[in-house]
Design a protein around this motif. Structure first.
Motif, PDB file in Angstrom:
ATOM      1  N   GLN A  50      77.279  52.580  37.816  1.00 54.14           N
ATOM      2  CA  GLN A  50      78.411  52.759  36.904  1.00 54.14           C
ATOM      3  C   GLN A  50      77.995  53.550  35.670  1.00 54.14           C
ATOM      4  O   GLN A  50      78.727  54.436  35.209  1.00 54.14           O
ATOM      5  CB  GLN A  50      78.971  51.396  36.489  1.00 54.14           C
ATOM      6  N   GLN A  51      76.813  53.227  35.140  1.00 50.73           N
ATOM      7  CA  GLN A  51      76.316  53.936  33.967  1.00 50.73           C
ATOM      8  C   GLN A  51      76.106  55.418  34.259  1.00 50.73           C
ATOM      9  O   GLN A  51      76.450  56.283  33.441  1.00 50.73           O
ATOM     10  CB  GLN A  51      74.991  53.315  33.502  1.00 50.73           C
ATOM     11  N   LYS A  52      75.556  55.702  35.428  1.00 54.97           N
ATOM     12  CA  LYS A  52      75.304  57.094  35.799  1.00 54.97           C
ATOM     13  C   LYS A  52      76.610  57.862  35.955  1.00 54.97           C
ATOM     14  O   LYS A  52      76.733  59.009  35.500  1.00 54.97           O
ATOM     15  CB  LYS A  52      74.506  57.150  37.106  1.00 54.97           C
ATOM     16  N   GLU A  53      77.588  57.210  36.572  1.00 53.80           N
ATOM     17  CA  GLU A  53      78.882  57.866  36.763  1.00 53.80           C
ATOM     18  C   GLU A  53      79.558  58.141  35.424  1.00 53.80           C
ATOM     19  O   GLU A  53      80.104  59.231  35.202  1.00 53.80           O
ATOM     20  CB  GLU A  53      79.779  56.985  37.636  1.00 53.80           C
ATOM     21  N   GLU A  54      79.500  57.171  34.524  1.00 54.32           N
ATOM     22  CA  GLU A  54      80.095  57.361  33.202  1.00 54.32           C
ATOM     23  C   GLU A  54      79.373  58.467  32.435  1.00 54.32           C
ATOM     24  O   GLU A  54      80.008  59.289  31.757  1.00 54.32           O
ATOM     25  CB  GLU A  54      80.038  56.052  32.413  1.00 54.32           C
ATOM     26  N   LYS A  55      78.039  58.497  32.543  1.00 51.36           N
ATOM     27  CA  LYS A  55      77.258  59.525  31.860  1.00 51.36           C
ATOM     28  C   LYS A  55      77.609  60.911  32.382  1.00 51.36           C
ATOM     29  O   LYS A  55      77.773  61.858  31.602  1.00 51.36           O
ATOM     30  CB  LYS A  55      75.768  59.235  32.046  1.00 51.36           C
ATOM     31  N   GLN A  56      77.746  61.030  33.686  1.00 57.71           N
ATOM     32  CA  GLN A  56      78.086  62.324  34.272  1.00 57.71           C
ATOM     33  C   GLN A  56      79.468  62.788  33.823  1.00 57.71           C
ATOM     34  O   GLN A  56      79.673  63.979  33.560  1.00 57.71           O
ATOM     35  CB  GLN A  56      78.019  62.233  35.799  1.00 57.71           C
ATOM     36  N   GLN A  57      80.400  61.851  33.725  1.00 54.61           N
ATOM     37  CA  GLN A  57      81.745  62.207  33.280  1.00 54.61           C
ATOM     38  C   GLN A  57      81.739  62.693  31.833  1.00 54.61           C
ATOM     39  O   GLN A  57      82.419  63.661  31.481  1.00 54.61           O
ATOM     40  CB  GLN A  57      82.680  61.008  33.432  1.00 54.61           C
ATOM     41  N   VAL A  58      80.940  62.018  30.996  1.00 59.18           N
ATOM     42  CA  VAL A  58      80.869  62.413  29.586  1.00 59.18           C
ATOM     43  C   VAL A  58      80.243  63.794  29.446  1.00 59.18           C
ATOM     44  O   VAL A  58      80.754  64.655  28.720  1.00 59.18           O
ATOM     45  CB  VAL A  58      80.064  61.370  28.777  1.00 59.18           C
ATOM     46  N   ILE A  59      79.130  64.031  30.155  1.00 59.72           N
ATOM     47  CA  ILE A  59      78.453  65.327  30.060  1.00 59.72           C
ATOM     48  C   ILE A  59      79.341  66.432  30.620  1.00 59.72           C
ATOM     49  O   ILE A  59      79.377  67.549  30.095  1.00 59.72           O
ATOM     50  CB  ILE A  59      77.101  65.282  30.793  1.00 59.72           C
ATOM     51  N   GLN A  60      80.083  66.097  31.675  1.00 57.49           N
ATOM     52  CA  GLN A  60      81.018  67.073  32.244  1.00 57.49           C
ATOM     53  C   GLN A  60      82.085  67.451  31.219  1.00 57.49           C
ATOM     54  O   GLN A  60      82.422  68.630  31.048  1.00 57.49           O
ATOM     55  CB  GLN A  60      81.684  66.476  33.489  1.00 57.49           C
ATOM     56  N   SER A  61      82.594  66.463  30.505  1.00 57.39           N
ATOM     57  CA  SER A  61      83.636  66.740  29.513  1.00 57.39           C
ATOM     58  C   SER A  61      83.082  67.519  28.323  1.00 57.39           C
ATOM     59  O   SER A  61      83.795  68.318  27.704  1.00 57.39           O
ATOM     60  CB  SER A  61      84.271  65.431  29.034  1.00 57.39           C
ATOM     61  N   LEU A  62      81.795  67.317  28.006  1.00 62.61           N
ATOM     62  CA  LEU A  62      81.185  68.043  26.890  1.00 62.61           C
ATOM     63  C   LEU A  62      81.077  69.535  27.170  1.00 62.61           C
ATOM     64  O   LEU A  62      80.953  70.341  26.241  1.00 62.61           O
ATOM     65  CB  LEU A  62      79.791  67.474  26.593  1.00 62.61           C
ATOM     66  N   SER A  63      81.124  69.924  28.441  1.00 64.54           N
ATOM     67  CA  SER A  63      81.022  71.346  28.780  1.00 64.54           C
ATOM     68  C   SER A  63      82.206  72.136  28.235  1.00 64.54           C
ATOM     69  O   SER A  63      82.131  73.368  28.109  1.00 64.54           O
ATOM     70  CB  SER A  63      80.944  71.520  30.299  1.00 64.54           C
ATOM     71  N   GLN A  64      83.312  71.437  27.897  1.00 66.85           N
ATOM     72  CA  GLN A  64      84.482  72.113  27.356  1.00 66.85           C
ATOM     73  C   GLN A  64      84.271  72.541  25.906  1.00 66.85           C
ATOM     74  O   GLN A  64      84.955  73.452  25.422  1.00 66.85           O
ATOM     75  CB  GLN A  64      85.709  71.187  27.442  1.00 66.85           C
ATOM     76  N   SER A  65      83.335  71.886  25.225  1.00 65.62           N
ATOM     77  CA  SER A  65      83.129  72.187  23.803  1.00 65.62           C
ATOM     78  C   SER A  65      81.715  72.658  23.483  1.00 65.62           C
ATOM     79  O   SER A  65      81.473  73.174  22.393  1.00 65.62           O
ATOM     80  CB  SER A  65      83.432  70.941  22.957  1.00 65.62           C
ATOM     81  N   HIS A  66      80.777  72.491  24.417  1.00 68.33           N
ATOM     82  CA  HIS A  66      79.384  72.820  24.155  1.00 68.33           C
ATOM     83  C   HIS A  66      78.846  73.829  25.166  1.00 68.33           C
ATOM     84  O   HIS A  66      79.353  73.942  26.285  1.00 68.33           O
ATOM     85  CB  HIS A  66      78.500  71.561  24.211  1.00 68.33           C
ATOM     86  N   GLY A  67      77.810  74.527  24.743  1.00 65.30           N
ATOM     87  CA  GLY A  67      77.071  75.418  25.623  1.00 65.30           C
ATOM     88  C   GLY A  67      75.584  75.235  25.387  1.00 65.30           C
ATOM     89  O   GLY A  67      75.167  74.556  24.437  1.00 65.30           O
ATOM     90  N   LEU A  68      74.757  75.843  26.255  1.00 67.20           N
ATOM     91  CA  LEU A  68      73.305  75.717  26.144  1.00 67.20           C
ATOM     92  C   LEU A  68      72.687  77.048  25.731  1.00 67.20           C
ATOM     93  O   LEU A  68      73.029  78.099  26.284  1.00 67.20           O
ATOM     94  CB  LEU A  68      72.704  75.271  27.481  1.00 67.20           C
ATOM     95  N   PHE A  69      71.785  77.002  24.762  1.00 69.72           N
ATOM     96  CA  PHE A  69      70.997  78.157  24.358  1.00 69.72           C
ATOM     97  C   PHE A  69      69.565  77.900  24.829  1.00 69.72           C
ATOM     98  O   PHE A  69      68.920  76.955  24.383  1.00 69.72           O
ATOM     99  CB  PHE A  69      71.036  78.349  22.837  1.00 69.72           C
ATOM    100  N   PHE A  70      69.094  78.768  25.730  1.00 69.25           N
ATOM    101  CA  PHE A  70      67.791  78.595  26.369  1.00 69.25           C
ATOM    102  C   PHE A  70      66.827  79.659  25.843  1.00 69.25           C
ATOM    103  O   PHE A  70      66.955  80.839  26.157  1.00 69.25           O
ATOM    104  CB  PHE A  70      67.964  78.701  27.891  1.00 69.25           C
ATOM    105  N   PHE A  71      65.867  79.237  25.018  1.00 67.18           N
ATOM    106  CA  PHE A  71      64.876  80.153  24.456  1.00 67.18           C
ATOM    107  C   PHE A  71      63.638  80.167  25.354  1.00 67.18           C
ATOM    108  O   PHE A  71      63.121  79.109  25.729  1.00 67.18           O
ATOM    109  CB  PHE A  71      64.479  79.714  23.038  1.00 67.18           C
ATOM    110  N   TYR A  72      63.151  81.386  25.653  1.00 64.16           N
ATOM    111  CA  TYR A  72      61.996  81.521  26.544  1.00 64.16           C
ATOM    112  C   TYR A  72      61.226  82.782  26.178  1.00 64.16           C
ATOM    113  O   TYR A  72      61.654  83.592  25.340  1.00 64.16           O
ATOM    114  CB  TYR A  72      62.449  81.599  28.003  1.00 64.16           C
ATOM    115  N   ALA A  73      60.105  82.950  26.840  1.00 63.94           N
ATOM    116  CA  ALA A  73      59.337  84.196  26.768  1.00 63.94           C
ATOM    117  C   ALA A  73      58.930  84.554  28.191  1.00 63.94           C
ATOM    118  O   ALA A  73      58.628  83.669  29.005  1.00 63.94           O
ATOM    119  CB  ALA A  73      58.106  84.042  25.875  1.00 63.94           C
ATOM    120  N   SER A  74      58.921  85.838  28.495  1.00 63.25           N
ATOM    121  CA  SER A  74      58.664  86.264  29.876  1.00 63.25           C
ATOM    122  C   SER A  74      57.242  85.956  30.325  1.00 63.25           C
ATOM    123  O   SER A  74      56.974  85.852  31.528  1.00 63.25           O
ATOM    124  CB  SER A  74      58.937  87.770  30.019  1.00 63.25           C
ATOM    125  N   ASN A  75      56.321  85.808  29.389  1.00 60.17           N
ATOM    126  CA  ASN A  75      54.931  85.505  29.738  1.00 60.17           C
ATOM    127  C   ASN A  75      54.619  84.009  29.635  1.00 60.17           C
ATOM    128  O   ASN A  75      53.455  83.615  29.659  1.00 60.17           O
ATOM    129  CB  ASN A  75      53.975  86.292  28.841  1.00 60.17           C
TER     130      ASN A  75
END
Length: 246
Positions: free
Chosen positions: A130-155
């Motif tokens: 139940q906790q996992k399902e609720e967590k997935q639903q919350v994170i899914q809903s956050l995609s409507q307002s949030h995005g991810l910034f992924f910082f990296y280096a090619s090396n």
């Protein structure tokens, strides 16, 4: 002179006789005991106020510590016994408190935490699902307002290992990802990566890879990962750090 003396004697005798007969219930007044004066009652301010429960507990702890100190400094049989007796009393009180606590829990469902976080093995599995399902639903809903910034280096080898994890997370929950290269080089799975324009310095990116959850409308920037991490850790951090910021 003799007549005068006799007259005075008769007068004196008559006076005391009259006093005796008129007040015979009291007897001879010069033989009565003087009343003992009452001791003054203590003033209200001099009376000690009863100790509060908190003060009693503090005094109890201090006495226990004093007995322990005395037994440690001078470990005679008597000193050690005095400490042991009080320690046993404390343990008995604690046991009584614990038993009363459990009785209250068993008789009041509102106090039973196991109904919220069960300890039974089968119930635990249901609870975790139940906790996992609720967590997935919350994170899914956050995609409507949030995005991810992924910082990296090619090396950066860790960045290349972390990229598939970021990609899997984004695809699973529908999050958009903006990959930002600190050295201008490419990375697999994110062909639309852009070079850093100073944002890494502004957000104090000091380790790679780094991942941020961003709400552009509210200008909320939350660091989700610094270095490689698992999807479970990313999920938990996003749940905690974005709580109340949706």
């Amino acid at each position: 002179m003799i007549k005068m003396t006799l007259f005075l004697i008769l007068l004196f005798s008559d006076s005391h006789a009259k006093t005796f007969y008129q007040d015979h219930a009291r007897g001879w007044h010069w033989y009565e005991k003087l009343p003992i004066p009452e001791e003054p009652k203590p003033q209200e301010k001099d009376r000690k106020k009863p100790l509060t429960p908190g003060e009693k507990m503090k005094a109890y702890r201090e006495e226990l510590e004093n007995r322990l100190a005395q037994a440690w400094i001078n470990p005679t049989s008597q000193n050690v016994s005095r400490y042991q007796e009080m320690q046993q009393d404390m343990m008995n009180r604690s046991q009584t408190f614990s038993q009363t606590w459990m009785k209250n829990v068993f008789s009041n469902a509102g106090l039973d935490h196991t109904l919220i976080a069960p300890v039974n093995q089968k119930a635990v599995h249901v609870y975790l699902d139940q906790q996992k399902e609720e967590k997935q639903q919350v994170i899914q809903s956050l995609s409507q307002s949030h995005g991810l910034f992924f910082f990296y280096a090619s090396n950066c080898s860790y960045c290349h290992q972390f990229a598939p994890i970021v990609k899997f997370f984004a695809d699973q929950y529908g999050w958009e990802v903006l990959a930002i290269s600190l050295d201008g080089g490419p990375i697999d799975l994110f062909p639309n990566a852009v070079p850093d324009n100073g944002l890494a310095s502004q957000w104090n990116v000091t380790a790679l890879p780094s991942l941020f959850a961003v709400n552009p409308e509210k200008e909320d920037v939350i660091q989700v990962a610094q270095g490689m991490t698992s999807i479970d850790e990313m999920e938990n951090r996003i749940m905690v750090l974005t709580r109340g910021n949706k």
